[in-house]
Design a protein around this motif. Structure first.
Motif: not given
Length: 1064
Positions: A4-15, A54-66
């Motif tokens: 069960p190697m995956h138990l020690r390689s387990y890491r908390e998920k990133s944001r 390169a990977e595409l960059q992500g981003m969070d922002i406050n918004a209003v949807i309609s």
């Protein structure tokens, strides 16, 4: 066996990973690019390269949807998670959407009088979404730039969208004319026979005008469609019927409500989840639409879209292959929902077999586990094979991680979490069960393993599956707690496991009955036990959130992982065929070092060679998990990992640098590298696979650590005899001497260097006398007292034949070794003593390394890091050097491990023994001497090994008792899981599962669609009142934006205005 190697390689998920899990979208690197080959077998750590590198960059922002056609306006958080655009309202339940960027055809910036930064998105299905970015202007502009770049990268994927959409039932549903003409929300009239404008640009839309007249739009009581109608993906229910009675379940009314919802809120890829979505979900999904909504809510639709060839390739490439998993699948096929008609036929069993076998080859580390057949059998009623395959991957990887793995860590962990929640929410039941020694998991394990499919009637179990895929795994816990609470009084009378199980079976058998059969109000009498279950689950246990489950898992994971590792260790030791002269405690120490090396960071990336391409039979990251011809999974280590392992076992296989300064003294360890280690690795590789199993390592160590003087000399000789002909060539003699120099490199003084020099002299002297005819030429006499090692080799080079001819045999090599007192002592005891079996760390590895929580724990995690430790050591070294108190030296490998009874001789004591002119003259004497030494040294080594283990591994009786208790608990839990898996296979028959025979009959006159919503109004309020969105001035601004023109629209008359960010 697989460790069960995956138990020690387990890491908390990133944001970012947590955000993607919340929106049920895969990671960016998990999606293959347009030019990438199909991914058949899951490769850990092998990520798909994106176009441009390169990977595409992500981003969070406050918004209003309609949305055009909807009055509600919601404020929330907008997340760009390439290639997806996701939104969640502030209350995290009223409005939620996930829109793939390849479904957006046009993005424009609107000219707003209020000065807000607003974007208009036109989707593939003709829906118009308005997004107000309510952050600062530079932030909003930066978000728009990232969105533009991400959209342009999806042009290739957009081309694949058109042929993919006909596989969705919602496309067929909206292509069929509605039974009644209704004004379209965008101002168009949808007359009978007219193609729905939302399909313009799609294949169905192009065929709509021609084919709509020929379609049988009435269908049956389950709505339009059926076998042979439309191109959408079908489940077994289309052929063999869906569980339940269509009339009683009001299938046609539900379908009409969903069709109306799709017209305004989009469908499949562009579906928006507004408050009506939650109502429609909890009422129960229509049978024909359930499969599509399952893959949309779970996110498996994105994997199916991005991997169109994978499932077919898995079947074709593995056709006819057999493995341990395929054998187990065949055993369980006929026990997979046998009461359903499809699984009484070869067609249904063949579909189930193909999905399970394909996934076992897709994920060989997991392979197959009991209960998977029940889950997949349920999925295939509503989904096609390919749809069920990708949903199964999402279930195993993200929704129910570790539930079906060989170690079952996910199942055991969630059962501990469930017991913890019962203790917190239902303490009286928990205390009673403890007092009568009843395990809650006896009944709850089958619930979780089969998603309740095997515990209650299918029509209700699938409604729970609906909620799990829409709201997450917390639903399993909420339903379980609600079941216990509703039956609380009866549970307090339970005295054993049998009573508990029978009580639960009786409850589930009556779950479709009225909850209040004697109530005077007919509307109350119409409320069933199942509806009451949902009321209690979602109202009284709404405090159980995703964050609650994650926190409990994090708290209990270390305990479960340690128990699994201890059990796996004992199983691995018990399964070894040969353990040599080692005791079980010694084997346990070897296992600890082997397992620690497998999980060590120094073991590196995918392969020791540094290449990224997988080797044959290599399907996972380093350490390797290999599958043999019988389908058995085994953990093996390669050369790079072996060096890590050996550096912890052999003192000469590592560099230990002792540093002292004005403050501390520390020892830094590093892994040594030499050809001798490579020779050792390939010598222990008994199967010539290029990797070592635990059995190979044990037998290799057994020979070198428990052998006597003559055995050690023979072993070292064979280690350098490349072609195994019983002779060393001259080159191999030099390589052997270099190996000795490597082992002696850190020893103090010159005695070891002098011993190796003398060894070379004697080797050439005796070798020339005993070499086979033709290996050397006649040489001139020389003065041995004046000869040096370099001179001897030069003279040998000038007079002897080629260096790759047989030269020195084993008997002569023994004479050369025995002619030197120090070398004899090395092979007698120093070599075996240099292999030290010392315990690694605390057995509770995960609890020992668990990171502290809370504010103080978070600060400690930030401060106490390896990088900061290195900086502190450098600072201390700098101060020590400035004060003149800095010093470094390397620890010797043999002097510290030599037996006190055999001290290392000094330079004054080092002398050569009497020269043995020819082996033949002393043959009889040598054989007798070898036997005597072998017997005495074997007993000494055995005593030394016993002392080492007893001093290093001896634990107190309390520790051993605690270890036995942990092992016993894990053993009981494992047996309980296996019993639960077996119980899952025996599903009780529920009469309510019978397929209704009303398909094709006329629907009852006067059925009111609104009645479908009214019957469950009580429990729908469990989530509280729906958020009506923004009001007042904010809502007015959003309404004005629906009619706003793009920026720059008045300045140009071209089809693409200057306000368009992207026009696809």
């Amino acid at each position: 066996m697989s460790l069960p190697m995956h138990l020690r390689s387990y890491r908390e998920k990133s944001r970012d990973e947590q955000t993607r899990d919340f929106f049920n979208v895969p990671l960016q690197e998990a999606l293959p690019g347009p030019s990438d080959p199909p991914s058949v077998v899951k490769l850990r750590g092998v990520h798909h390269a994106r176009g441009g590198g390169a990977e595409l960059q992500g981003m969070d922002i406050n918004a209003v949807i309609s949305v055009e056609g909807k009055e509600e306006v919601y404020a929330g958080r907008l997340s760009l998670l390439p290639p997806f655009l996701c939104f969640i309202s502030l209350d995290r339940k009223s409005c939620r959407c996930t829109v793939p960027l390849y479904t957006i055809r046009r993005v424009e910036r609107l000219n707003s009088r209020a000065g807000v930064f607003a974007l208009s998105l036109a989707t593939w299905h003709g829906m118009r979404i308005i997004l107000q970015l309510t952050s600062l202007l530079p932030t909003a502009e930066h978000f728009a730039i990232l969105l533009r770049d991400a959209l342009k990268s999806q042009l290739a994927a957009m081309k694949q969208l058109k042929p993919f959409l006909p596989s969705m039932y919602s496309e067929y549903l909206l292509s069929a004319p509605a039974s009644s003409t209704a004004p379209h929300p965008h101002g168009h009239n949808n007359q009978a026979g007219q193609t729905d404008h939302l399909l313009l640009g799609t294949e169905l839309g192009e065929k709509g005008a021609v084919g709509s007249a020929a379609q049988d739009v009435d269908g049956d009581l389950r709505g339009p469609g059926g076998e042979g109608k439309g191109l959408y993906q079908r489940g077994l229910g289309e052929t063999f019927g869906f569980p339940g009675d269509a009339r009683k379940m009001r299938e046609r009314s539900k379908m009409k409500l969903w069709r109306e919802y799709f017209l305004i809120h989009g469908r499949n890829f562009t579906l928006l989840r507004y408050p009506p979505f939650q109502r429609l979900l909890q009422v129960g999904l229509p049978s024909r639409l359930r499969g599509e909504l399952w893959e949309v809510m779970s996110g498996s639709i994105y994997l199916r879209f991005s991997n169109p060839e994978t499932y077919g390739l898995l079947l074709s490439q593995n056709a006819g292959k057999s493995s341990q998993s395929t054998d187990e699948i065949e055993k369980d096929l006929n026990r997979s929902l046998p009461e359903y008609k499809a699984y009484q036929t070869e067609e249904g069993l063949a579909r189930l077999r193909r999905v399970l076998v394909a996934y076992s080859f897709r994920n060989p580390e997991l392979g197959y586990c009991q209960a998977l057949n029940i889950v997949v059998a349920g999925l295939l009623i509503y989904m096609s094979e390919e749809q069920a395959f990708w949903l199964l991957e999402v279930l195993c990887d993200r929704i129910l991680p570790g539930y079906y793995s060989p170690s079952m860590e996910g199942t055991l962990l969630d059962q501990r979490v469930f017991e913890s929640l019962v203790h917190r929410c239902l303490p009286m039941i928990q205390e009673h069960f403890v007092s009568v020694d009843v395990q809650i998991s006896v009944a709850s394990l089958p619930w979780f393993l089969s998603l309740y499919i095997n515990s209650m009637p299918l029509i209700f179990a699938f409604r729970i599956v609906d909620c799990v895929l829409a709201m997450g795994v917390k639903v399993l816990f909420q339903i379980g707690l609600a079941v216990l609470k509703i039956n609380g009084e009866a549970l307090l009378e339970v005295t054993d496991d049998g009573m508990f199980i029978n009580l639960m079976r009786s409850y589930f058998a009556t779950i479709g009955d009225s909850a209040h059969p004697n109530h005077p109000d007919p509307r109350v009498r119409a409320i069933t036990n199942f509806q009451e279950l949902l009321v209690v689950a979602f109202r009284e246990f709404n405090v159980i959130t995703d964050e609650t489950i994650l926190a409990e898992r994090k708290r209990l994971r270390a305990i479960i992982s340690d128990e699994i590792e201890k059990f796996s260790k004992r199983a691995a030791v018990r399964n070894l065929k040969h353990i040599g002269k080692f005791s079980k405690d010694q084997i346990g120490i070897i296992y600890d070092h082997y397992f620690a090396a497998v999980c060590a960071d120094e073991s590196g990336g995918s392969h020791g060679s540094g290449t990224n391409s997988p080797l044959p039979g290599d399907q996972f990251d380093q350490p390797r998990i290999q599958v043999d011809a019988q389908g058995r999974v085994e953990t093996r280590i390669d050369l790079r990992t072996f060096k890590v392992f050996l550096s912890e076992i052999a003192t000469w296989a590592r560099e230990e640098t002792v540093t002292t300064n004005a403050f501390i003294q520390r020892t830094d360890k590093s892994i040594a590298d030499h050809e001798l280690i490579d020779r050792l690795f390939f010598a222990w590789d008994s199967q010539k696979l290029g990797t070592l199993s635990l059995q190979d390592v044990v037998m290799g160590l057994n020979r070198v650590m428990t052998g006597g003087l003559m055995e050690s000399i023979e072993w070292f000789f064979e280690l350098h005899d490349k072609n195994k002909d019983g002779y060393l060539t001259k080159d191999e003699v030099i390589q052997l001497s270099e190996s000795l120099l490597f082992i002696f490199r850190n020893e103090p003084g010159d005695v070891y260097l002098a011993a190796v020099s003398k060894f070379i002299l004697n080797a050439y002297e005796f070798g020339d006398a005993t070499a086979p005819q033709g290996s050397v030429e006649e040489k001139k006499p020389f003065n041995g007292d004046l000869e040096t090692a370099s001179g001897a080799r030069e003279r040998s080079n000038s007079t002897a034949g080629p260096h790759n001819l047989p030269y020195l045999n084993l008997a002569t090599f023994r004479m050369v070794v025995l002619a030197d007192e120090l070398l004899e002592g090395f092979f007698d005891h120093d070599l075996s003593a240099s292999f030290e079996l010392e315990r690694t760390e605390s057995e509770d590895y995960h609890q020992h390394h668990q990171r502290p929580e809370g504010l103080l724990g978070g600060l400690m995690n930030l401060v106490v890091t390896n990088e900061n430790k290195t900086r502190l050591n450098r600072l201390a070294d700098g101060f020590g050097a400035a004060l003149g108190k800095h010093a470094e030296w390397r620890k010797p490998s043999l002097a510290k491990s030599a037996d006190p009874n055999h001290p290392v001789p000094g330079s004054s004591d080092l002398r050569a023994r009497e020269s043995l002119l020819t082996p033949a003259q002393q043959q009889g004497h040598l054989q007798q001497q070898q036997r005597n030494r072998s017997e005495s040294t074997a007993s000494q080594i055995s005593q030394a090994s016993t002392k080492t283990v007893s001093s290093a591994g001896g634990g107190t009786s309390e520790e051993k008792q605690s270890l036995r208790e942990v092992e016993q608990r894990y053993r009981e839990e494992s047996e309980m899981v296996r019993a639960a898996q077996e119980a899952v296979m025996h599903r009780p028959n529920f009469a309510i599962d019978a397929i209704g025979d009303s398909d094709g009959e006329d629907e009852e006159e006067g059925e009111d669609d609104s009645g479908v919503m009214d019957e469950v109004e009580a429990f729908l309020k469990a989530h509280g009142a729906d958020d009506e969105g923004l009001k007042g001035e904010q809502k007015k601004v959003a309404t004005d934006l629906l009619t706003a023109e793009p920026m720059g629209a008045k300045k140009t008359s071209s089809s693409t205005s200057s306000g368009s960010l992207v026009d696809l």
